[in-house]
Scaffold this motif. Structure first.
Motif, short mmCIF file in Angstrom:
data_model
loop_
_atom_site.label_atom_id
_atom_site.label_comp_id
_atom_site.label_asym_id
_atom_site.label_seq_id
_atom_site.Cartn_x
_atom_site.Cartn_y
_atom_site.Cartn_z
N VAL A 146 0.84 -1.20 0.00
CA VAL A 146 0.00 0.00 0.00
C VAL A 146 0.88 1.25 0.00
CG1 VAL A 146 -1.71 1.33 1.30
CG2 VAL A 146 -1.96 -1.15 1.10
N ALA A 147 1.93 1.23 0.81
CA ALA A 147 2.85 2.37 0.83
C ALA A 147 3.46 2.60 -0.55
CB ALA A 147 3.95 2.14 1.87
N THR A 160 -0.35 11.77 2.33
CA THR A 160 0.98 11.76 2.94
C THR A 160 0.95 11.26 4.36
OG1 THR A 160 1.67 13.62 1.54
CG2 THR A 160 2.96 13.20 3.53
N GLU A 161 -0.09 11.62 5.10
CA GLU A 161 -0.18 11.18 6.50
C GLU A 161 -0.32 9.67 6.57
OE1 GLU A 161 -2.97 11.85 10.48
OE2 GLU A 161 -3.18 13.19 8.75
N TYR A 162 -1.13 9.09 5.68
CA TYR A 162 -1.25 7.63 5.65
C TYR A 162 0.09 7.00 5.30
CZ TYR A 162 -6.36 7.66 6.01
OH TYR A 162 -7.65 7.80 6.46
N LEU A 163 0.77 7.54 4.30
CA LEU A 163 2.07 6.99 3.90
C LEU A 163 3.07 7.07 5.04
CD1 LEU A 163 3.88 5.81 1.71
CD2 LEU A 163 4.28 8.12 0.86
N ASP A 164 3.07 8.16 5.77
CA ASP A 164 3.98 8.30 6.91
C ASP A 164 3.70 7.24 7.97
OD1 ASP A 164 5.32 10.42 5.81
OD2 ASP A 164 4.19 11.96 6.89
N GLN A 165 2.43 6.94 8.20
CA GLN A 165 2.09 5.96 9.23
C GLN A 165 2.36 4.53 8.76
OE1 GLN A 165 -1.98 7.84 9.96
NE2 GLN A 165 -1.43 7.25 12.04
N LEU A 246 -6.68 -0.76 0.38
CA LEU A 246 -6.99 -0.35 -0.99
C LEU A 246 -8.06 -1.26 -1.56
CD1 LEU A 246 -3.40 0.32 -2.42
CD2 LEU A 246 -5.05 1.99 -1.54
N ALA A 247 -9.05 -0.65 -2.24
CA ALA A 247 -10.13 -1.42 -2.84
C ALA A 247 -10.49 -0.81 -4.19
CB ALA A 247 -11.36 -1.42 -1.92
N THR A 319 0.61 -2.36 -9.40
CA THR A 319 1.83 -2.08 -8.63
C THR A 319 1.86 -2.97 -7.40
OG1 THR A 319 1.98 0.22 -9.36
CG2 THR A 319 3.05 -0.33 -7.28
N MET A 320 0.73 -3.04 -6.71
CA MET A 320 0.68 -3.84 -5.49
C MET A 320 0.65 -5.33 -5.82
SD MET A 320 -1.67 -3.28 -2.17
CE MET A 320 -1.49 -4.30 -0.70
#
Length: 609
Positions: A146-147, A160-165, A246-247, A319-320
């Motif tokens: 997901v990242a 960005t906040e989700y990616l950081d976490q 992700l869906a 990608t995933m």
């Protein structure tokens, strides 16, 4: 560090050991494929991780298998809860891997570096983690996936906040990822997805805290919002309670099939802290991978945030999917490595008729064949991982893209099937103990069986190989790759083997040409054979190239491994019975215990099995 030759009678079983130290082949491949500066940094991290996995995580994994996650869908008042409860050992294992940096190090500069390391490092650590717990690898890999997807396709930087976490090393703040792809009516036919996405058409009403998720964008001249309400069902949802899921869903008016799908980020909890409006219907009662909760999810007005551009969701999701397929491949190799380790330890310590069973010719033959399978699958999986890593470092590298597209489905198909086969025989080596729950081979067998199913069955993968050649001309990059490896081979002992592989390579090229000119049904019928043929030829060429490098240093061990693989997979004549002394008996210490073999002890010509 355990130095070869490795005497396996010193171990009681394949735990309370360091899995990195006990896998010299993995050490060798990592040293060769990592950029030099990255390996110098990574080698201590890998040894540290091999110790963590071989001790605490391995012990915890067996307990978690008996006390897997449970779902409480509603509270005592009937209110939606969607709460998955975990054994404390599960939480400890998660803390250990995320704080170690198994995801973060490929996205943020780790301590001691100015830049992140490549995804090859994450995949190498996933291989080690698969020695202990495939379910834990599933959750961790989807977090990285997901990242990666957000990093590549969230061009607005809304998330960005989700990616950081997702890439945090702080267990209190880290979140996990998931991929809700499968729907019951569609299965592998992703384009048959029926989940709908209705836009929230009043972005101006969004609060400041959720402005990023409700951000208005321009699409075809019409004002759109990034916030949608999803309706539909997802049938096989692993890591069901992930905060970063992700869906795929279809917006109003979007075309049928995969071309009409958009990608959405569906959180477990909304930015406000409220539970997202979805229902975790039940957890699946699976054969294995008990440590990762897999269930069914009903979307009913569920909030989802559009990722990237509309109607490009399937492209983004690949990608995933490619990432997960490589993860399955290195995970299969990790399971094979653990099964081989358990088999070696058992064979060294179990006496029958007055001697250790590893001293009997048949057992020596079995262990040598398992060792060659492990070495071959590891070599190919790391090659596939290498090209995915190369492509993710530089999306303009066309060769890396073509090789990633071709080698990834090949690797996923062959290595995962080999893991199931190896697990079955490793149970047999344990005897009756291998069939009962007290011994780890029982769990490894159950866990391995999911790997050929996750992210595409053998048929789907073989058809994807055809697609990669048809749409991306991936075979064009394969030809110089194999030729480059074979061109390195010059030692007299290896020359006859290289000639065999070269002849098979030419036949492979003829087969690929035949696929391009035949009708679609005939091509599909042959797809699996071609996929496995690619594996055999590429693996043989790499093993021969590696053998040449070792012979340059006076070590003939790799030459025997390459010899056995080529002879069995590409040159074997099934007629007749071998009654002479076998290579398994002559070279057992070198192949199974990783002892060096002086090149002066090579026979005059390649051996046969």
């Amino acid at each position: 560090m355990v130095e070869p030759p490795i005497e396996y009678e010193q171990f009681e079983e394949g735990r309370h050991v360091n899995y990195w130290d006990l896998n010299p082949v993995l050490q060798e491949e990592a040293r060769r494929l990592y950029p030099d500066d990255e390996f110098e940094w990574a080698k201590e991290k890998l040894q540290e991780f091999g110790h963590i996995v071989g001790h605490t995580i391995a012990d915890n994994a067996d307990r978690i298998d008996r006390h897997g996650p449970t779902l409480q869908s509603h509270d005592k008042y009937g209110e939606l809860l969607n709460q998955v409860e975990y054994h404390p050992d599960q939480l400890e294992n998660e803390r250990l891997i995320y704080e170690h940096g198994i995801v973060a190090d490929a996205f943020k500069p780790p301590e001691g570096r100015d830049e992140p390391v490549g995804l090859l490092h994450t995949l190498t650590e996933q291989l080690l983690l698969s020695y202990a717990d495939t379910g834990l690898v599933c959750a961790q890999s989807m977090t990285a996936g997901v990242a990666l997807t957000l990093r590549n396709h969230d061009h607005t930087e809304d998330y960005t906040e989700y990616l950081d976490q997702l890439t945090s090393t702080d267990y209190e703040t880290v979140i996990e990822g998931a991929m809700f792809l499968t729907e019951e009516q569609g299965g592998s036919d992703v384009g048959a997805a029926e989940t709908d996405a209705e836009p929230v058409v009043a972005p101006h009403q969004a609060t400041e805290s959720s402005a990023a998720q409700a951000k208005a964008t321009q699409d075809g001249g019409e004002l759109q919002t990034r916030e949608y309400k999803l309706t539909g069902e997802k049938w096989f949802c692993s890591n069901i309670d992930a905060q970063g899921t992700l869906a795929l869903a279809r917006r109003p008016g979007a075309p049928d099939g995969t071309k009409g799908l958009s990608l959405f980020l569906v959180p477990h909890e909304l930015p406000s802290g409220e539970l997202n409006e979805q229902r975790y219907r039940r957890l699946k009662d699976k054969l294995g991978t008990e440590s990762v909760p897999t269930g069914e999810v009903e979307f009913d007005g569920t909030t989802g945030y559009l990722v990237g551009e509309p109607e490009r969701g399937f492209k983004y999701m690949t990608t995933m999917v490619n990432w997960e397929r490589v993860t399955n491949s290195v995970g299969a190799v990790g399971i094979i490595g653990r099964l081989l380790l358990e088999s070696k330890v058992k064979a060294a310590n179990r006496d029958a008729f007055g001697q250790a069973i590893q001293d009997f010719p048949l057992m020596q033959r079995d262990l040598v064949e398992m060792a060659v399978d492990h070495e071959a699958t590891l070599t190919f999986a790391m090659e596939a991982a290498r090209w995915l890593d190369r492509y993710e470092r530089d999306h303009g590298d066309d060769d890396a893209f073509q090789l990633m597209r071709l080698l990834v489905p090949v690797s996923k198909h062959v290595t995962t099937r080999k893991a199931v086969e190896t697990a079955s025989y490793a149970m047999e080596i344990q005897g009756g103990n291998g069939y009962v729950d007290d011994f780890v081979t029982h769990r490894l067998y159950r866990d391995a069986q999911v790997l050929p199913i996750w992210e595409g069955t053998a048929n789907i993968l073989s058809l994807d190989v055809l697609r990669a050649m048809e749409k991306e001309a991936a075979h064009e990059a394969l030809l110089p790759l194999v030729s480059g490896y074979l061109d390195n081979v010059e030692h007299p002992y290896l020359q006859p083997l290289a000639e065999t592989v070269q002849a098979e390579f030419e036949q492979l090229q003829e087969a690929l040409l035949g696929l391009a000119t035949t009708d679609n049904e005939s091509a599909q019928y042959a797809a699996k054979d071609v996929t496995e043929y690619i594996y055999d030829v590429v693996t043989a060429s790499i093993l021969l190239s590696r053998a040449q490098e070792h012979l340059d240093d006076g070590d003939a061990r790799k030459a025997i491994v390459a010899n056995l693989f080529v002879e069995r997979e590409l040159a074997s004549d099934s007629s007749g019975v071998q009654t002479d002394a076998t290579p398994a008996m002559e070279y057992f210490d070198a192949i199974v215990q990783y002892d060096s073999l002086d090149d002066t002890k090579l026979p005059e010509q390649p051996v046969t099995t």
